[in-house]
Design an enzyme around this catalytic site. Sequence first.
Site, PDB file in Angstrom:
ATOM      1  N   TRP A 152       0.748  -1.150  -0.116  1.00 42.78           N
ATOM      2  CA  TRP A 152       0.065   0.058   0.168  1.00 42.78           C
ATOM      3  C   TRP A 152       0.970   1.263  -0.005  1.00 42.78           C
ATOM      4  O   TRP A 152       1.549   1.545   1.052  1.00 42.78           O
ATOM      5  CB  TRP A 152      -0.794   0.099   1.139  1.00 42.78           C
ATOM      6  CG  TRP A 152      -2.096  -0.718   1.446  1.00 42.78           C
ATOM      7  CD1 TRP A 152      -3.293  -0.120   1.476  1.00 42.78           C
ATOM      8  CD2 TRP A 152      -2.197  -2.274   1.461  1.00 42.78           C
ATOM      9  NE1 TRP A 152      -4.575  -1.033   1.692  1.00 42.78           N
ATOM     10  CE2 TRP A 152      -3.832  -2.393   1.279  1.00 42.78           C
ATOM     11  CE3 TRP A 152      -1.353  -3.196   1.364  1.00 42.78           C
ATOM     12  CZ2 TRP A 152      -4.388  -3.547   1.571  1.00 42.78           C
ATOM     13  CZ3 TRP A 152      -2.133  -4.592   1.143  1.00 42.78           C
ATOM     14  CH2 TRP A 152      -3.512  -4.859   1.355  1.00 42.78           C
ATOM     15  N   ILE A 191       1.562  -3.455  -6.413  1.00 38.77           N
ATOM     16  CA  ILE A 191       1.438  -2.167  -5.963  1.00 38.77           C
ATOM     17  C   ILE A 191       0.171  -1.684  -5.794  1.00 38.77           C
ATOM     18  O   ILE A 191      -0.486  -1.675  -6.642  1.00 38.77           O
ATOM     19  CB  ILE A 191       2.399  -1.309  -6.804  1.00 38.77           C
ATOM     20  CG1 ILE A 191       3.788  -1.761  -6.590  1.00 38.77           C
ATOM     21  CG2 ILE A 191       2.311   0.098  -6.085  1.00 38.77           C
ATOM     22  CD1 ILE A 191       4.755  -1.235  -7.849  1.00 38.77           C
ATOM     23  N   LYS A 192      -0.358  -1.090  -4.600  1.00 39.66           N
ATOM     24  CA  LYS A 192      -1.463  -0.609  -4.344  1.00 39.66           C
ATOM     25  C   LYS A 192      -1.397   1.143  -4.227  1.00 39.66           C
ATOM     26  O   LYS A 192      -0.632   1.552  -3.301  1.00 39.66           O
ATOM     27  CB  LYS A 192      -2.480  -1.211  -3.344  1.00 39.66           C
ATOM     28  CG  LYS A 192      -4.003  -0.483  -3.268  1.00 39.66           C
ATOM     29  CD  LYS A 192      -4.405  -0.640  -1.582  1.00 39.66           C
ATOM     30  CE  LYS A 192      -5.524   0.059  -1.435  1.00 39.66           C
ATOM     31  NZ  LYS A 192      -6.102  -0.018  -0.091  1.00 39.66           N
ATOM     32  N   VAL A 193      -2.089   1.598  -4.992  1.00 38.65           N
ATOM     33  CA  VAL A 193      -2.038   3.251  -5.035  1.00 38.65           C
ATOM     34  C   VAL A 193      -3.486   3.893  -5.021  1.00 38.65           C
ATOM     35  O   VAL A 193      -4.366   3.127  -5.593  1.00 38.65           O
ATOM     36  CB  VAL A 193      -1.084   3.990  -5.898  1.00 38.65           C
ATOM     37  CG1 VAL A 193       0.365   3.651  -5.677  1.00 38.65           C
ATOM     38  CG2 VAL A 193      -1.846   3.735  -7.375  1.00 38.65           C
TER      39      VAL A 193
END
Length: 307
Positions: free
Chosen positions: A171, A204-206
Site C-alpha cells: 500500500w 503495488i496499491k495506490v
Amino acid sequence: MAYTDRVKQILSWYTSDSPGTLTNLARLMNTGTLAGTGKFVILPVDQGFEHGPARSFGPNPAGYDPDYHAQLAIDSGCNAYAAPLGFLEAIAGKFAGEVPLLLKLNNSDSLAKVPNPMSAVTASVKDAVRLGCVAVGYTIYPGSGARNEQYEALREIIAEGKSYGLPTVVWAYPRGNMSKEGETGIDVIAYAAQISAQLGAHIIKVKPPQDHLEQPEAKKAFEKAGISTKTMADRVREVVRSAFNGKRIVIFSGGEAKDTPALLEEIKQINAGGGFGSIMGRNAFQRPHGESVKLLKDVMNIFAGKA
C-alpha cells in the site's frame, strides 16, 4: 485451471522469485470471476482498525461480523480478501481454501495525530503462513519523515515473505511533507509506485492519481517530456509505466465513498489506462449485501472487457 498466456506473461516478469512465490501469485490470478485475465478485484477490510468501527460498519451493520466480509469476497468472486490479523484469525479456519487471504502486516488508527505518519507492525509473515495466506501486505507513506524506517522494514518483510513463498502487496500512500492535494498528485503517485517497485513489491496499491503536479521539478519534467495528465486514463497510464514500464502489477484503491455512476466511470478510466484492477473496500461493504455483490461484479465486468 490451465494458465492463460496473460498469466504466464505476468509471471515471467518475476523470474527472480521462487516457484512457491510464483505459485501464490498465480493463485491470485486464477481465482474468482477474473481468473485468467491478469486483472484483480480484491476486497480489503482494514477500515475498522484504520478509521473506527462506526465510521466503517455503521452504514451496513452486518459488517461488524468478520464472517460477513469473507463471504462477500466469495459471493462476488473476488481474487482475494485482505484484512488485519484479528479479522483473518476470526475467519481463516471457517473459510479455509474458499478464497485467497492476504494478511495486512501493519496498521494505523485515526486516534493519534502524529507529525511523521507510520503504521505499527501488527502481524508477522509467520502469522500469514499459519493462517494459510497467499500474500502479505504492508503500508508505506512516501513523504513521511519516518519513511526510511518504513522502507527498511518493508525490505525485511519482502525477504522473509519470499523465504516462505509469499508475495508482498505494498500500500503506497504518500503523506507527510506535501500538501493534501499533493498526496494524490500524479507526480507523487507515480513516484510512490516507482519506489514500491524498487523496494521489491510484487503488487503495488495506490490511490487514483489526480491532475495535480506537486513538485516543481516534476512539473518541469512532465512538461518537457510531454506527459499528458488531463484524463484519469492518462494518469493511470503514467503510474503503470512508472512501475517498471508496466512489468509490476499496479492496482488502484476505491477511495472515499462515492455514488455508483461516478465509481464505475473511474473504474472504466483505470481500465482504459492499463490498470491491473481495483482493491475496493468501503465502496463495496458499506452497501447492503446484494448491492455490494452487484457493484463488485459490475467492476469485474469492466476489467474483463464486458462493459
